[in-house]
Scaffold this active site. Structure first.
Site, PDB file in Angstrom:
ATOM      1  N   TYR A 145       0.864  -1.186   0.000  1.00 56.85           N
ATOM      2  CA  TYR A 145       0.000   0.000   0.000  1.00 56.85           C
ATOM      3  C   TYR A 145       0.894   1.227   0.000  1.00 56.85           C
ATOM      4  O   TYR A 145       1.890   1.274   0.727  1.00 56.85           O
ATOM      5  CB  TYR A 145      -0.890   0.002   1.249  1.00 56.85           C
ATOM      6  CG  TYR A 145      -1.746   1.242   1.386  1.00 56.85           C
ATOM      7  CD1 TYR A 145      -2.778   1.506   0.482  1.00 56.85           C
ATOM      8  CD2 TYR A 145      -1.533   2.152   2.430  1.00 56.85           C
ATOM      9  CE1 TYR A 145      -3.574   2.634   0.608  1.00 56.85           C
ATOM     10  CE2 TYR A 145      -2.336   3.283   2.567  1.00 56.85           C
ATOM     11  CZ  TYR A 145      -3.351   3.519   1.658  1.00 56.85           C
ATOM     12  OH  TYR A 145      -4.142   4.650   1.779  1.00 56.85           O
ATOM     13  N   ASP A 242       9.344   2.774  -0.510  1.00 53.60           N
ATOM     14  CA  ASP A 242       8.353   3.433   0.334  1.00 53.60           C
ATOM     15  C   ASP A 242       8.596   2.928   1.753  1.00 53.60           C
ATOM     16  O   ASP A 242       8.163   1.849   2.133  1.00 53.60           O
ATOM     17  CB  ASP A 242       6.943   3.094  -0.152  1.00 53.60           C
ATOM     18  CG  ASP A 242       5.872   3.720   0.722  1.00 53.60           C
ATOM     19  OD1 ASP A 242       6.235   4.380   1.718  1.00 53.60           O
ATOM     20  OD2 ASP A 242       4.675   3.548   0.406  1.00 53.60           O
ATOM     21  N   LYS A 270       5.048   8.301   9.244  1.00 54.37           N
ATOM     22  CA  LYS A 270       4.712   7.503  10.434  1.00 54.37           C
ATOM     23  C   LYS A 270       5.704   7.660  11.612  1.00 54.37           C
ATOM     24  O   LYS A 270       5.712   8.698  12.248  1.00 54.37           O
ATOM     25  CB  LYS A 270       4.520   6.045  10.044  1.00 54.37           C
ATOM     26  CG  LYS A 270       3.292   5.897   9.092  1.00 54.37           C
ATOM     27  CD  LYS A 270       2.667   4.543   9.133  1.00 54.37           C
ATOM     28  CE  LYS A 270       1.669   4.358   8.011  1.00 54.37           C
ATOM     29  NZ  LYS A 270       0.329   4.064   8.409  1.00 54.37           N
TER      30      LYS A 270
HETATM   31  C1  LIG Z   1       3.807   1.940   3.194  1.00 54.02           C
HETATM   32  C2  LIG Z   1       2.827   3.077   3.207  1.00 54.02           C
HETATM   33  N1  LIG Z   1       2.979   4.065   2.303  1.00 54.02           N
HETATM   34  C3  LIG Z   1       2.150   5.121   2.264  1.00 54.02           C
HETATM   35  C4  LIG Z   1       1.099   5.212   3.136  1.00 54.02           C
HETATM   36  C5  LIG Z   1       0.185   6.387   3.090  1.00 54.02           C
HETATM   37  O1  LIG Z   1       0.461   7.212   4.186  1.00 54.02           O
HETATM   38  P1  LIG Z   1      -0.632   8.233   4.730  1.00 54.02           P
HETATM   39  O2  LIG Z   1      -1.728   7.418   5.327  1.00 54.02           O
HETATM   40  O3  LIG Z   1       0.140   9.040   5.740  1.00 54.02           O
HETATM   41  O4  LIG Z   1      -1.078   9.046   3.582  1.00 54.02           O
HETATM   42  C6  LIG Z   1       0.903   4.213   4.095  1.00 54.02           C
HETATM   43  C7  LIG Z   1      -0.205   4.283   5.052  1.00 54.02           C
HETATM   44  O5  LIG Z   1      -0.525   3.370   5.769  1.00 54.02           O
HETATM   45  C8  LIG Z   1       1.781   3.100   4.116  1.00 54.02           C
HETATM   46  O6  LIG Z   1       1.622   2.092   4.976  1.00 54.02           O
END
Ligand SMILES: Cc1ncc(COP(=O)(O)O)c(C=O)c1O
Length: 434
Positions: A145, A242, A270
């Site tokens: 994700y 990511d 995060k």
């Molecule tokens: C690996 C990863 N990338 C991007 C995101 C998106 O982040 P946000 O919820 O802060 O937009 C998340 C959210 O859970 C994530 O787990």
């Protein structure tokens, strides 16, 4: 005679929420049954509106690494508010300090731009990759994700019939844009090589969670990440890690430092700021310099980028982790949690194994190794959710959704872990009996 049913304080507030907010929650994955309203969060514990306490392993989907409401982080935020709040032009000293901190820790971070969420960071990463390569297509992996935008919002926890096909997560997505993204199986380097050959000169970027934590904890097989690095170099494709979850949680340098593989671009958020909104896109200077912030041609903007609240929280969080003690603690407790939970599964005869890296622990209720998303289709989701629900009823907050990870924070203690394991054994024994 009227029958009186007790309405909890949580239910009362949630009923009001339903009047004003669709579904009563502000994010697609926040719906809970029964609805819980939070009144307090401190250290490792949560308290709901009815005064029930829970040891929290959900950690707000991962940001809480020091513990809720860490006093040092909160103090820095309050101090930052004595300075400029938001001016909206120029920069501030703490923004420079945070960028320098990210650069000093993350191997790929030659230059850094700040934003406020993981989705923004991955969106900008994809746009930049398309600009620097002049190509349209992106590769992502089933189970990863990367946020809510049209380029990547697809194929995370997909039903079996959607594997190998598009599984868009939202109506209203612009299919013409989304279909420029190819979805491949994680840990299958041959599939990546084939796609790069088949679409020679068309793939702008490969983006991945180096550990796909949105489906629990699927670690990369030896040479998968290195293989991606080599293939992307050959094909002139941008490699994006990511590290929104893995960054800071698995070490100050992210998983890339642990793996010894340096991508071109990295996204972090995060646990960078222990629950405050703060995120960043980092990467190769020659790529990052393409942004219009540097008079380049790739737009990058945001009214709240580099907001002092998120920046101060990130600085305090990172500084608090720099002597290594936080990671030593959470890795030790994470390993203990995983090992003991595995032993409980074995004692109760329930088929499963506990996946684990660092402070992340996820019981899978299935047989055999997990290398790619399709291996998870045999997870016993009903048992998984029942286990989690019964743990929540006993005051241990494991998100009651199959495959979701648990996180240990610096605020968790050995005693809390032991209480949690004791409860897990009781619950799993009950489950094993029926
Ligand atoms: C690996 C990863 N990338 C991007 C995101 C998106 O982040 P946000 O919820 O802060 O937009 C998340 C959210 O859970 C994530 O787990």
């Amino acid at each position: 005679m009227s029958v009186q049913t007790e309405i909890t304080a949580s239910q009362k507030i949630f009923d009001q929420a339903l009047e004003v907010t669709p579904g009563g929650v502000n994010s697609s994955t926040r719906a809970l049954n029964p609805a819980l309203i939070w009144r307090k969060a401190q250290g490792s514990t949560l308290e709901d509106a009815d005064g029930r306490r829970y040891i929290d392993y959900h950690a707000a989907f991962g940001p809480i690494i020091l513990g809720h409401n860490d006093p040092d982080v909160n103090r820095r935020v309050v101090e930052a508010l004595q300075g400029p709040d938001l001016v909206g032009v120029g920069t501030t000293e703490i923004e420079v300090q945070l960028a320098a901190k990210l650069k000093s820790h993350i191997p790929s971070a030659e230059k850094v731009l700040l934003c406020n969420s993981g989705s923004e960071a991955t969106f900008h990463a994809v746009r930049l990759a398309r600009a620097v390569t002049g190509r349209k297509k992106i590769i992502k992996f089933q189970g990863c994700y990367h946020g809510w935008h049209d380029y990547l919002c697809m194929n995370v926890i997909s039903p079996a019939e959607k594997i190998g096909q598009y599984d868009f997560h939202s109506a209203g997505m612009l299919k013409e844009a989304a279909m420029q993204t190819l979805v491949l199986p994680f840990n299958r380097i041959d599939a990546v090589e084939d796609a790069l050959q088949q679409h020679r000169g068309e793939i702008a970027a490969i983006i991945l969670e180096p550990i796909p934590h949105n489906i629990g904890c699927v670690t990369p097989v030896p040479n998968f990440l290195q293989g991606l690095r080599e293939l992307t170099a050959i094909h002139g494709t941008v490699l994006i890690f990511d590290e929104v979850i893995t960054g800071f949680r698995h070490g100050l340098g992210g998983y890339q430092k642990h793996a010894g593989v340096t991508p071109d671009l990295t996204t972090v958020a995060k646990s960078m700021a222990n629950g405050y909104p703060s995120a960043a896109l980092c990467g190769r200077a020659d790529f990052m310099d393409r942004f219009q912030t540097n008079r380049g041609d790739v737009f990058f903007a945001g009214t709240y980028n580099g907001h002092p609240v998120g920046v101060a929280a990130a600085l305090a969080t990172i500084e608090k982790m720099e002597d290594g003690r936080v990671h030593e603690h959470i890795f030790r407790l994470g390993a203990y949690f995983a090992r003991e939970l595995q032993a409980i599964l074995e004692r109760t005869g329930i088929c499963g194994h506990v996946a684990h890296f660092g402070s992340v622990v996820v019981p899978y209720f299935l047989e055999g190794a997990v290398e790619t998303y399709t291996d998870l289709l045999s997870n016993n989701a009903a048992l998984d959710v029942r286990f989690r629900r019964e743990m929540v009823e006993r005051g241990f907050f494991l998100l009651p959704m199959a495959l979701k990870r648990n996180h240990v924070s610096a605020a968790h203690t050995q005693e809390e872990l032991d209480l949690t394991l004791e409860a897990a054994e009781t619950v799993l024994k009950r489950i094993a009996r029926v």
